[in-house]
Every structure is written in C-alpha cells, then in structure tokens.
Design an enzyme around this catalytic site. Structure first.
Site, mmCIF file in Angstrom:
data_model
loop_
_atom_site.group_PDB
_atom_site.id
_atom_site.type_symbol
_atom_site.label_atom_id
_atom_site.label_comp_id
_atom_site.label_asym_id
_atom_site.label_seq_id
_atom_site.Cartn_x
_atom_site.Cartn_y
_atom_site.Cartn_z
ATOM 1 C CD GLU A 1 -6.800 0.115 -4.831
ATOM 2 O OE1 GLU A 1 -6.368 1.013 -5.573
ATOM 3 O OE2 GLU A 1 -7.058 0.313 -3.634
ATOM 4 N N GLY B 1 0.821 -1.202 0.000
ATOM 5 C CA GLY B 1 0.000 0.000 0.000
ATOM 6 C C GLY B 1 0.852 1.248 0.000
ATOM 7 N N GLY C 1 -0.989 4.424 -0.996
ATOM 8 C CA GLY C 1 -1.986 5.499 -0.961
ATOM 9 C C GLY C 1 -2.933 5.262 0.192
ATOM 10 C CB SER C 2 -6.628 5.261 0.486
ATOM 11 O OG SER C 2 -6.947 4.336 -0.545
#
Length: 197
Positions: free
Chosen positions: A88, A8, A10-11
């Site tokens: 995603e 991960g 990003g969010s």
C-alpha cells in the site's frame, strides 16, 4: 502490538493476501470511495497506469462499507504491517489513517487502520472533469486498457463490485457500481468487435 484491525475498502476486500484471525463486515463514517488513484505496478504500468480505489472526505452522515480484518499476535501483526507497507505505501503511495469502524451487528465502534491516498501523492489524479458521468467514462476507458503485475485492472473493480453486491448489500456506492457496469459493457463490446474482426 498484540492486535491489529485493518479496514479494507478496495482490493483488500476480496484479496487480502495476509493471514487474519477474524473478518467482519461493517462501515466507517465520513468517507467515500473513489477511483482517483493511478497505479503503475499491480494494476497498470508507468506507460499505461491503471486506477485503484482511494477515499475522499465526506460528511459524517456518509457510511462507507467494507471489511475489518483482525490480526492477533505480535509476530503476525508485524508481518502483516510489513506486507501492507510494501503493497500500500511503497507501491501504492498510500498513507495510514486511523478511524472508527462500526460492525454490522454492533453499535460499539473500534479503531481500525486504513490506507488512504492523499492529494499530495504523485499517483493521485482526482476527477478528470467537473462532469461525473464523463469522469466515470474516462476512468472506465483507462481501466479496460490497463494491466499490471497482479493482473488486469478491470478485475480489481469487477471483483470488488461482485463481492460487495453479494456480501455487503447495504453498500449503495454508485461511483463503484456505475463504473463496474461501464467496464463490463466495454469488455463485452471489445470481445464482440474482436470476434467480428
């Protein structure tokens, strides 16, 4: 597949939304984080797209810090892949990439799966100009006015920056930290303006 490693950047760093066995901080090589991907679902709308992170290629000496989530058990792996495919790929227009992850405390790398937006996808916008400061100002203006099903676009960046500052101090991502500062300043000025009005 009995075990899955997901990276991960990003969010997913602060809001994974799936069950995992272990979580580790570390880095991948050859990439940089950029907010050059539009989002018309979770952090924006078709009328007012928000911005989310993607990765661009950089020299192999560049390290991009993030979080590796390990998911164990065939059933859980399948569930997580299905969930991430919607989050995603379908909603975000990302593709999957496999690269090496280096743990903070280990030199033994392992393969991780990550989601990256390519320049070919319809939501990829790239830089708005050749001037990095103008580009960041443009992104900041876009972010403070965007809101999607998952909440305000500003939250995406401020929570990411907060998490990295607190848990991954090795990361020196100027693109993220400058953008975060710009967004916070714009939000403060917006609230001051509304209060005066």
């Amino acid at each position: 597949m009995e075990e899955l490693h997901v990276f991960g950047y990003g969010s997913l760093i602060w809001k994974p939304d799936f069950k995992y066995s272990t979580k580790e901080h570390g880095y991948i090589r050859g990439y940089q984080r950029r907010f050059w991907q539009n989002n018309t679902e979770q952090r924006g709308t078709k009328e007012k797209p928000g911005r989310v992170a993607t990765l661009i290629k950089a020299g192999n000496q560049k390290c991009l810090w993030g979080v590796k989530y390990t998911v164990k058990g065939a059933k859980k792996v399948t569930e997580v892949l299905e969930k991430l495919s919607v989050r995603e790929k379908i909603l975000g227009s990302y593709v999957t990439v496999t690269t090496k992850f280096y743990n903070k405390n280990s030199t033994n790398p392992c393969d991780v799966l990550l989601y990256q937006a390519t320049e070919k996808n319809p939501l990829y916008v790239g830089p708005s100009s050749g001037d990095e400061e103008k580009d960041l100002q443009y992104i900041a203006d876009t972010v403070v006015h965007a809101h999607g099903s998952a909440g305000p676009n500003s939250e995406y960046i401020t929570k990411l920056a907060d998490y990295i500052r607190k848990h991954i101090p090795e990361e020196t991502d100027e693109h993220l930290f400058i953008l975060d500062k710009m967004i916070r300043n714009k939000i403060i000025h917006f609230h001051e303006y509304r209060h005066q009005g």
